[in-house]
Design a protein around this motif. Sequence first.
Motif, PDB file in Angstrom:
ATOM      1  N   CYS A  83      34.230  32.852  41.752  1.00  0.00           N
ATOM      2  CA  CYS A  83      35.225  32.852  40.765  1.00  0.00           C
ATOM      3  C   CYS A  83      34.368  32.841  39.320  1.00  0.00           C
ATOM      4  O   CYS A  83      33.378  32.429  39.193  1.00  0.00           O
ATOM      5  N   ARG A  84      35.170  33.473  38.324  1.00  0.00           N
ATOM      6  CA  ARG A  84      34.640  33.562  37.027  1.00  0.00           C
ATOM      7  C   ARG A  84      35.841  32.924  36.145  1.00  0.00           C
ATOM      8  O   ARG A  84      36.844  33.399  36.209  1.00  0.00           O
ATOM      9  N   ARG A  85      35.163  32.266  34.916  1.00  0.00           N
ATOM     10  CA  ARG A  85      36.294  31.730  33.924  1.00  0.00           C
ATOM     11  C   ARG A  85      36.322  32.821  33.152  1.00  0.00           C
ATOM     12  O   ARG A  85      35.389  33.420  32.328  1.00  0.00           O
ATOM     13  N   ARG A  86      37.520  32.855  32.586  1.00  0.00           N
ATOM     14  CA  ARG A  86      37.865  34.228  31.484  1.00  0.00           C
ATOM     15  C   ARG A  86      38.874  34.003  30.817  1.00  0.00           C
ATOM     16  O   ARG A  86      40.249  34.148  31.253  1.00  0.00           O
ATOM     17  N   ASN A  87      38.855  33.670  29.358  1.00  0.00           N
ATOM     18  CA  ASN A  87      39.945  33.437  28.592  1.00  0.00           C
ATOM     19  C   ASN A  87      41.139  32.636  29.009  1.00  0.00           C
ATOM     20  O   ASN A  87      42.362  33.066  29.027  1.00  0.00           O
ATOM     21  N   GLY A  88      41.009  31.471  29.539  1.00  0.00           N
ATOM     22  CA  GLY A  88      41.952  30.696  30.071  1.00  0.00           C
ATOM     23  C   GLY A  88      42.441  31.068  31.456  1.00  0.00           C
ATOM     24  O   GLY A  88      43.535  30.402  31.672  1.00  0.00           O
ATOM     25  N   LEU A  90      41.150  31.985  35.635  1.00  0.00           N
ATOM     26  CA  LEU A  90      40.275  32.140  36.517  1.00  0.00           C
ATOM     27  C   LEU A  90      40.269  33.274  37.411  1.00  0.00           C
ATOM     28  O   LEU A  90      41.498  33.801  38.068  1.00  0.00           O
ATOM     29  N   CYS A  91      39.482  33.973  37.716  1.00  0.00           N
ATOM     30  CA  CYS A  91      39.244  35.306  38.345  1.00  0.00           C
ATOM     31  C   CYS A  91      38.576  35.067  39.450  1.00  0.00           C
ATOM     32  O   CYS A  91      37.296  34.630  39.458  1.00  0.00           O
ATOM     33  N   ILE A  92      39.145  35.327  40.628  1.00  0.00           N
ATOM     34  CA  ILE A  92      38.659  35.191  41.951  1.00  0.00           C
ATOM     35  C   ILE A  92      38.313  36.691  42.205  1.00  0.00           C
ATOM     36  O   ILE A  92      38.957  37.534  42.432  1.00  0.00           O
ATOM     37  N   GLU A  93      36.789  36.667  42.629  1.00  0.00           N
ATOM     38  CA  GLU A  93      36.431  38.216  42.670  1.00  0.00           C
ATOM     39  C   GLU A  93      35.473  38.065  44.161  1.00  0.00           C
ATOM     40  O   GLU A  93      35.101  37.418  44.534  1.00  0.00           O
ATOM     41  N   THR A  94      36.122  39.441  44.829  1.00  0.00           N
ATOM     42  CA  THR A  94      35.563  39.947  46.038  1.00  0.00           C
ATOM     43  C   THR A  94      34.602  41.200  45.663  1.00  0.00           C
ATOM     44  O   THR A  94      35.068  42.080  45.430  1.00  0.00           O
ATOM     45  N   HIS A  95      33.223  40.997  46.118  1.00  0.00           N
ATOM     46  CA  HIS A  95      32.412  42.124  45.926  1.00  0.00           C
ATOM     47  C   HIS A  95      31.889  42.361  47.536  1.00  0.00           C
ATOM     48  O   HIS A  95      31.524  41.732  47.893  1.00  0.00           O
ATOM     49  N   ASP A  96      31.881  43.620  47.869  1.00  0.00           N
ATOM     50  CA  ASP A  96      31.438  43.957  49.067  1.00  0.00           C
ATOM     51  C   ASP A  96      30.513  45.290  48.693  1.00  0.00           C
ATOM     52  O   ASP A  96      30.252  46.019  47.696  1.00  0.00           O
ATOM     53  N   THR A  97      29.857  45.613  49.880  1.00  0.00           N
ATOM     54  CA  THR A  97      28.638  46.657  49.773  1.00  0.00           C
ATOM     55  C   THR A  97      29.255  47.532  50.907  1.00  0.00           C
ATOM     56  O   THR A  97      28.343  48.397  51.379  1.00  0.00           O
ATOM     57  N   GLY A  98      30.583  47.923  50.874  1.00  0.00           N
ATOM     58  CA  GLY A  98      31.349  48.790  51.871  1.00  0.00           C
ATOM     59  C   GLY A  98      31.215  50.172  51.202  1.00  0.00           C
ATOM     60  O   GLY A  98      30.377  50.461  50.174  1.00  0.00           O
ATOM     61  N   PRO A  99      32.238  51.200  51.863  1.00  0.00           N
ATOM     62  CA  PRO A  99      31.799  52.541  51.395  1.00  0.00           C
ATOM     63  C   PRO A  99      32.409  53.041  50.090  1.00  0.00           C
ATOM     64  O   PRO A  99      32.322  54.035  49.472  1.00  0.00           O
ATOM     65  N   GLY A 100      32.969  51.925  49.542  1.00  0.00           N
ATOM     66  CA  GLY A 100      33.806  52.162  48.173  1.00  0.00           C
ATOM     67  C   GLY A 100      34.880  53.251  48.040  1.00  0.00           C
ATOM     68  O   GLY A 100      35.183  53.859  48.899  1.00  0.00           O
ATOM     69  N   MET A 101      35.500  53.384  47.191  1.00  0.00           N
ATOM     70  CA  MET A 101      36.667  54.371  46.873  1.00  0.00           C
ATOM     71  C   MET A 101      36.727  55.053  45.753  1.00  0.00           C
ATOM     72  O   MET A 101      36.074  54.393  44.694  1.00  0.00           O
ATOM     73  N   SER A 102      37.279  56.191  45.681  1.00  0.00           N
ATOM     74  CA  SER A 102      37.106  56.833  44.313  1.00  0.00           C
ATOM     75  C   SER A 102      38.586  56.355  43.591  1.00  0.00           C
ATOM     76  O   SER A 102      39.504  55.661  44.214  1.00  0.00           O
ATOM     77  N   GLU A 103      38.881  56.603  42.341  1.00  0.00           N
ATOM     78  CA  GLU A 103      40.018  55.988  41.607  1.00  0.00           C
ATOM     79  C   GLU A 103      41.239  56.626  42.477  1.00  0.00           C
ATOM     80  O   GLU A 103      42.356  56.086  42.476  1.00  0.00           O
ATOM     81  N   SER A 104      41.071  57.863  42.757  1.00  0.00           N
ATOM     82  CA  SER A 104      42.296  58.724  43.187  1.00  0.00           C
ATOM     83  C   SER A 104      42.704  57.904  44.597  1.00  0.00           C
ATOM     84  O   SER A 104      43.988  57.580  44.898  1.00  0.00           O
TER      85      SER A 104
END
Length: 160
Positions: A83-88, A90-104
């Motif tokens: 989690c990160r605190r940001r401007n009032g 709380l952002c819960i973040e999931t980070h992975d080292t997977g294959p990733g995706m393009s914006e499309s």
Amino acid sequence: DVVGHDHHEAPAGDSFEAFPVSVVLANVAAMFGEEARNKGLDLRVVPSGAVVNTAPLALMRIVSNLVSNAVKYTETGRVLLGCRRRNGHLCIETHDTGPGMSESEIARLAEPYERASNAPGTGLGLALVHELAATAKLDLQLISEPGKGTRAIVCAERVS
């Protein structure tokens, strides 16, 4: 429904309340820990004492689905939940080292009934995750880089 109810509208039967994010983190760690270990992945959950004002069931379903996807598509490396605190908020973040995706690909997966071509099962799908987030007034963002991994960020109003 009670007239004069001052709770926000939330997914069926899921009213907004002050809710410790540690409950979500602990449940998700318990739900996916073994699956991650069996794949040789390092699932790391960073504890948080923060309390958010949210629809707890919606938040649980969103975070568990994001971690489920991360564990499912990541073949090597790790999945980090924190989690990160940001401007009032709380952002819960999931980070992975997977294959990733393009914006499309991210845009396509946000459409109902779409999923990655190599996806086993149906899961909740990112479309439903986006819908749940919108209904529960949670800000959801996916940031991904093909070949590098994905960050999924869901932000709720922070109480403490």
